[in-house]
Each structure stands twice: as structure tokens, then as C-alpha cells.
Design an enzyme around this catalytic site. Structure first.
Site, PDB file in Angstrom:
ATOM      1  N   GLU A 113       2.209  25.455  25.912  1.00 59.08           N
ATOM      2  CA  GLU A 113       3.569  25.960  25.689  1.00 59.08           C
ATOM      3  C   GLU A 113       4.028  25.552  24.286  1.00 59.08           C
ATOM      4  O   GLU A 113       4.778  24.596  24.114  1.00 59.08           O
ATOM      5  CB  GLU A 113       4.519  25.404  26.763  1.00 59.08           C
ATOM      6  CG  GLU A 113       5.913  25.996  26.703  1.00 59.08           C
ATOM      7  CD  GLU A 113       7.000  25.034  26.220  1.00 59.08           C
ATOM      8  OE1 GLU A 113       8.108  25.517  25.956  1.00 59.08           O
ATOM      9  OE2 GLU A 113       6.740  23.824  26.091  1.00 59.08           O
ATOM     10  N   ASP A 148       3.301  21.405  28.936  1.00 62.42           N
ATOM     11  CA  ASP A 148       4.634  21.466  28.355  1.00 62.42           C
ATOM     12  C   ASP A 148       4.653  20.793  26.982  1.00 62.42           C
ATOM     13  O   ASP A 148       4.127  19.691  26.812  1.00 62.42           O
ATOM     14  CB  ASP A 148       5.613  20.748  29.304  1.00 62.42           C
ATOM     15  CG  ASP A 148       7.042  20.845  28.838  1.00 62.42           C
ATOM     16  OD1 ASP A 148       7.550  21.969  28.752  1.00 62.42           O
ATOM     17  OD2 ASP A 148       7.644  19.788  28.552  1.00 62.42           O
TER      18      ASP A 148
HETATM   19  C1  GLC Z   1       9.700  22.632  27.213  1.00 62.20           C
HETATM   20  C2  GLC Z   1      10.468  23.199  28.375  1.00 62.20           C
HETATM   21  C3  GLC Z   1      11.932  22.924  28.181  1.00 62.20           C
HETATM   22  C4  GLC Z   1      12.148  21.442  28.088  1.00 62.20           C
HETATM   23  C5  GLC Z   1      11.235  20.818  27.025  1.00 62.20           C
HETATM   24  C6  GLC Z   1      11.182  19.323  27.169  1.00 62.20           C
HETATM   25  O1  GLC Z   1       9.995  23.259  26.024  1.00 62.20           O
HETATM   26  O2  GLC Z   1      10.208  24.557  28.505  1.00 62.20           O
HETATM   27  O3  GLC Z   1      12.702  23.466  29.208  1.00 62.20           O
HETATM   28  O4  GLC Z   1      13.490  21.173  27.780  1.00 62.20           O
HETATM   29  O5  GLC Z   1       9.909  21.257  27.118  1.00 62.20           O
HETATM   30  O6  GLC Z   1      10.359  18.970  28.254  1.00 62.20           O
END
Ligand code: GLC
Length: 649
Positions: A325, A283
Site C-alpha cells: 500500500e 500497510d
Molecule cells: C494506511 C491506511 C490509513 C492509515 C495509515 C496508518 O495508509 O490506509 O488508513 O491511517 O496507513 O496506518
């Protein structure tokens, strides 16, 4: 250390831990010794000069051995099977779904009972949104983790998770979980200790005695949630200090310049590998390194850390792929696959966030020129890496492509973006979309978009207006979007509810833990009575479910869709149509998608530009065969229609 000294050091360490270098653990020992050089040099790039360098490097290596020794036999076997397949995640046979366990099935146990639903649809890969402990009301959908190893009671227990994973394995399903690498909840043990004044744990985060440095950083760090959590720092009265909180005020950024943080978080990464994770979703990796005077995103050190993690995973749990991500600018996303000596040695998978946003651009404008103008960075994906290909996910849609791409397509970026935002928020005249703007930043005029696939495609409003024509358009748009996603290359990842045309769910407005975050409008609570409608003729649910099923089945049957090479775009003969070719030694497929509300015409010449000229084309979607006509004749795509044409002669 020079190479041979390092090798001797590594061998001694393996022996000290009773690793059977000659027989039982031979493959592991080989990987360990092979990757040691890279691990050390990457580690030194970040921590070479750190006082704790030696102790933490040893701790890191011991961790690799420890988690290997604790890797369950099933996953050791799976590692070998995956290695035999090569890049297993490039396969056209994998289709995923991302879901919230509680909103989808109540609990982990409930989800275990629902595995046949995925089989019915054709989904064999699940991304479970975060299931580890996270304080209710301050959870950011689970992305504020207070215990990385304990399943949150609202989903069930660690045993329930294991039982689900076992059953998924028995059914040959793949699993993706998140590691929330960038931050912890302020309720995490480390944060609690830091708050209480423990300086060892304060060093796990970015603590400041006053606002001097935060003020300087604020000059260059973009705000992520400007409406609900403005700024990037939070005052902690318990210890009279400021802490860095890039996302919500309750998510504390971990400080990776401290090697103890890396070692501790790597332990969590390898722990997840041993749970049986096939793809680990890292993440928000763009944020893991901070530096004064920068945006604190996509910094070179963030990439070094990811490469280091990749090397470590490769040693201990080679069957687990890594997804970065990184929802960032197109030129930046591509770097998460690695650059220079590390091409295809960083993240194995990344979200094709650019393509996703471009498809929404085309839906709003009926024009594919921006999509085409923005392909260059997407096509740089190296062999061995793949995309998560998607139309919607739990997050907002950011129009993250660059202004020059919009300009190249002949539009004014400011007006174009304003049009898109107004369109999806439903403000633009004639717009059928029912979405909302998310994280509006009045300082930069930036905003992202929330809303479910069906609502953004117009189904919610069309039903309200009782317009059969708009309902038909909306249903077509939903499948058009999914179809392009499925054939573009990469692992398609559906978002739960979209397979049944769920429109926005506004119940979040009644929940104070959610009402400040309109992304919840597109995170529905599944209604299993309603879901039965997928079996009722003429219902929206039936139409969208069965067409989604058909898309997945068509994809699975076409090996040419496996992501072993990037697509080749067709010359754009019609601005409303996105067309590309997928080809291997045996098969050539022309995939065409019409983003216009009326039929679109494509000259047959378009099919003659890519090597051998086809004479008959079979459409895998409609089942029809087409005789390729003269250059002054046309192939006709229905309104919001598409075709997956295989050259049969
Ligand atoms: C990522 C997740 C999102 C979250 C962020 C902080 O982008 O997909 O939902 O708010 O990280 O963890």
C-alpha cells in the site's frame, strides 16, 4: 556463507525439523533451498553487520519451517491450485470490495450471514479493514494494532473470523487482510514494556533521550496528519523519552534496523497466511525505514525488506500474494513491483493511486489531458504484477501526481491543484461536489480530499437542490468512474456503500474518537433497510447497484480484461475523452470514457490506428452495434458516458 555451505546448512535445518525432503514436504523443501540464497543476501544487506545477525537469521529460517508445518491442509491445497493457475490474481474474474466489518454488518458473524449480498453483486474478493485488537478511540480505523493475533471483541472472536474464512472458501471467495507493518498501538505489549523502561522493547521502537535527533529528522520528514497529529515524535512521560510516531501520536513506529522486529513481524505475516489470506495488504510500506537527512519514505532499505518478506512468503505460503500500500509519487509506486534483479519479485500488487487521482482530476475539469500526461510510470508495471484499481477507498484522495505532468498538459500546477481542492471542497463556483479538505498543511499548502464517491460526484448537492439534471449527471459520473476503474486493468476494489450511491455520513462528528479525522465522512454505516431499495425501480440505489452489477458481469465475461498486459492508450482526438485499447490474440476492445457534461465526438479514424481496422464494433455496455464510419464522421459518446467496444469484424 557460500552457496553450497548454505545449501548444506539449510538441508540440515530442514532435517532437524523433521521435514520430509524426499516425499511429503518435497515442494516446500525445494522452495526453501531455492530461495535460501536470496533470503540470506537480502538479510545480510540490512543486518549483515548487526551483533544479532546469526541468531536472528536462524530464527527467521526456523519461522519459515514452523509456519509451513502449521499451515492448514486447505491452504496447502489452495497453494497448489493457485500455482497451477499461474498469476491467479491477474484474472478478470476477480472483483473486490473493501469494508469495515462493524459498519457493514455489525460483526464478523453478521458478515458471514451477508455473503449472498456479494454474490448478488458479483463481488468475490473481500478486503476486511483491520479486525485485530485496537483501542477504541485511538484506533485509526484499526490501523493502531494492540494485538496482531486477537480479533477485536467489537467484531467478534478469532473463531468467528475462522468461520467467515471457511465459508468464504467454500464459496470460492478471496480474502485480503492488512498487516500493519510500520507501527503498533501504544497499547501493544511491546510498547507497554518499552514505556515501563524495558530496554529490549525500547529497541523495538525509535526512542530518543532528548529532542536532538527528532529535531533534525523533523527538518526532512513530511507530516502525515499535520492537523490532528503534527510532527513525527511524541513525548512519553513514563520513561521521559521521545518516541517516533509518524502517523498519530498513539501509533509507534517499529524499528526495522533491529532484526528482532523483522523476525517478530514476519511471524505475524506468516500467521495471517495460515489464517487463509489470499492477498496480504502491507500497510504503509513506504515508511518502514528511517534515515537522518531523508524524507524517511521509499528508502532502498524499505524495498530490501519487502523483497525479503516476499521471498519468505514464497517459501512458506506461496499462494498468498502481497499488496504494497504505497500511496506515493507515481515514479515511486512502480518501484514496489521490484527493480533490477527483483523486477516482479517484490509486491505482486499495488494501488493504482495515480490513476485513481487522475480520474478525479478529469471529473473536476472535464479534461483528460493530465490523465494522459501522467501515464508513463503507470505503464511500467511488469508482467506478473497487477494493480488494485479503485475510485474510492477508506482513505483520502491525494493529488499525488507530479507537477511536471500537470505542466505537460498545459496547466499551471499551483492553480490547477488549487482549483481541484476548491472544486472538491465545494468552494469553487459551479462545483457540485460535497467533500472536505483533509490534512491541510499551511506550511506546504498541501491538502488531500475526503468525501464519498456519490458526494464527490455531486449527488448530495443535487438532491439538496432538487435538480433532476444534476442528479442525472451525478449518477452518470458515479458509473463512469467505476467503469474506467473496472476496465483499466487490475483488480477492481469497490468501497462499500458506493454500490448503492451512499453520500457522506456526518455522524462521525458526534464521536470524539473520530471527529478529528474527516475521512470518517466517507466510511458509512450500512443501513440494510435502505439497502433493500436496490430492488425498487427508479431509486438511486437500484440504478447504481444494477449498473455496478452489470459492470462486474461484463468484466467477468471478457477475458481480454485480465491484466496480462498494460493498456495501450488511443491517440487523444478529443481532450474530454479517455480512450484505450485492450487486446489479446482473439479480442480487441476499445474502451472510451467521456468526462464532459455534454456529448463528445471521436473521429472514426481513432479506431483505425491500432492494427487491423474494425468495421463493426459491438458496445458491451449499451448493447448496440456500430458501423465504423469515415474519418470525417464521428462516434458519439453521451454526456459522462462510456463505451466498451469490441471489434467484431
Ligand atoms: C494506511 C491506511 C490509513 C492509515 C495509515 C496508518 O495508509 O490506509 O488508513 O491511517 O496507513 O496506518
Amino acid at each position: 556463507m557460500n552457496s553450497s555451505a548454505l545449501h548444506a546448512f539449510g538441508t540440515a535445518l530442514l532435517q532437524a525439523h523433521k521435514i520430509d525432503i524426499q516425499k511429503k514436504d518435497k515442494a516446500f523443501a525445494e522452495r526453501f533451498l531455492q530461495h535460501l540464497d536470496a533470503i540470506e543476501s537480502l538479510f545480510n544487506l540490512i543486518y549483515g553487520g548487526h551483533a544479532k545477525r546469526n541468531a536472528s537469521f536462524d530464527a527467521l529460517l526456523e519461522s519459515l519451517i514452523h509456519y509451513y508445518q502449521n499451515r492448514p491442509a486447505t491452504f496447502l491445497k489452495k497453494d497448489i491450485a493457485k500455482e497451477k493457475k499461474g498469476y491467479w490474481y491477474l484474472s478478470n474474474e476477480i472483483t473486490g470490495m473493501s469494508l469495515y466489518v462493524d459498519r457493514f454488518a455489525g460483526s464478523l458473524h453478521g458478515l458471514t450471514e451477508k455473503l449472498n449480498y456479494f454474490e448478488e453483486l458479483g463481488v468475490n474478493f473481500l478486503h476486511l479493514m483491520p479486525v485485530f485488537e485496537s483501542p477504541a478511540g485511538e484506533s485509526d480505523g484499526g490501523y493502531a494494532v494492540s494485538d496482531f493475533r486477537k480479533v477485536d471483541a467489537r467484531f467478534g472472536s478469532n473463531e468467528d473470523l475462522n468461520a467467515l474464512i471457511k465459508k468464504m472458501n467454500d464459496q470460492n471467495m478471496y480474502l485480503m487482510l492488512d498487516i500493519v507493518l510500520n507501527h503498533t498501538s501504544h497499547h501493544h505489549e511491546w510498547a507497554q514494556k518499552a514505556k515501563a523502561g524495558d530496554s529490549y522493547f525500547q529497541d523495538f521502537f525509535y526512542f530518543y533521550d532528548n529532542r536532538d535527533i527528532p529535531n533534525q529528522l523533523d527538518q526532512t520528514m513530511p507530516e502525515i496528519f499535520p492537523e490532528s497529529s503534527p510532527g513525527s515524535f511524541t513525548y512519553i512521560p513514563e520513561c521521559n523519552k521521545w518516541v517516533m510516531t509518524v502517523f498519530h501520536h498513539y501509533q509507534w513506529d517499529l524499528n526495522y534496523s533491529n532484526p528482532d522486529v523483522l523476525v517478530a513481524m514476519l511471524g505475524n505475516v506468516l500467521h495471517y497466511a495460515n489464517l487463509g489470506v489470499d492477498i496480504l495488504r502491507i500497510d504503509a510500506p513506504a515508511f518502514i525505514w528511517k534515515q537522518l537527512g531523508t524524507t524517511c519514505q521509499n528508502l532502498p532499505q524499505a524495498h530490501i525488506l519487502l523483497r525479503l518478506i516476499k521471498q519468505c512468503v514464497q517459501v512458506t505460503s506461496p499462494g498468498m500474494a502481497l499488496l504494497g500500500e504505497a500511496i506515493v509519487a507515481p515514479d515511486e509506486i512502480i518501484k514496489y513491483f521490484g527493480t533490477d534483479n527483483y523486477v516482479a519479485k517484490e509486491c505482486d500488487v499495488a494501488y493504482n493511486a495515480t490513476q485513481m487521482a487522475l480520474q478525479w482530476d478529469a471529473i473536476a475539469t472535464g479534461d483528460t489531458r493530465v490523465m494522459l500526461a501522467a501515464q508513463h510510470p503507470i505503464l511500467q508495471k511488469p508482467y506478473g504484477c497487477t494493480w488494485i484499481s479503485y475510485t474510492r477507498c477508506h482513505d483520502d484522495i491525494g493529488l499525488g501526481y507530479d507537477d511536471y505532468m500537470i505542466e505537460r498538459a498545459g496547466f499551471n500546477p499551483y492553480h490547477h491543484r488549487t482549483y481541484l481542492k476548491n472544486f472538491f471542497a465545494g468552494w469553487q463556483e459551479g462545483s457540485v461536489a460535497a467533500g472536505a479538505l483533509f490534512s491541510v498543511n499551511p506550511k506546504t499548502n498541501d491538502a488531500r480530499i475526503s468525501g464519498s464517491l456519490a458526494s464527490l460526484c455531486g449527488l448530495e448537492k443535487a438532491v439538496e437542490w432538487k435538480s433532476d439534471m444534476e442528479i442525472e449527471n451525478a449518477l452518470r459520473k458515479i458509473i463512469l468512474m467505476q467503469a474506467q476503474t473496472m476496465f483499466m486493468g487490475g483488480i477492481p476494489m469497490l468501497f462499500y456503500g458506493d454500490e448503492l450511491a451512499y453520500t457522506n455520513d456526518y455522524s462521525f462528528l458526534q464521536d470524539p474518537g473520530k471527529s478529528y479525522d474527516n475521512r470518517w465522512m466517507h466510511r458509512p454505516i450500512m443501513n440494510w433497510t435502505r439497502n433493500e431499495k436496490r430492488k425498487e425501480a427508479n431509486s438511486f440505489e437500484q440504478r447504481i447497484f444494477s449498473e455496478t452489477q452489470k459492470l462486474i458481469a461484463t468484466r467477468k465475461a471478457l477475458n481480454v480484461i485480465s491484466d496480462t498486459k498494460n493498456v495501450t492508450w488511443m491517440t487523444p482526438h478529443n481532450i474530454h475523452v479517455a480512450g484505450f485499447v485492450r487486446a489479446n490474440e482473439k479480442t480487441k476492445l476499445y474502451c472510451l470514457f467521456n468526462y464532459k457534461h455534454t456529448a463528445s465526438f471521436v473521429t472514426w479514424y481513432a479506431f483505425k490506428e491500432h492494427g487491423e481496422r474494425p468495421s463493426i464494433l459491438h458496445d458491451h455496455w449499451s448493447g448496440q452495434d456500430f458501423k465504423v464510419g469515415n474519418d470525417n464522421e464521428y462516434f458519439v459518446l453521451p454526456p459522462y458516458g462510456f463505451a466498451i467496444l469490441e471489434s467484431v469484424t
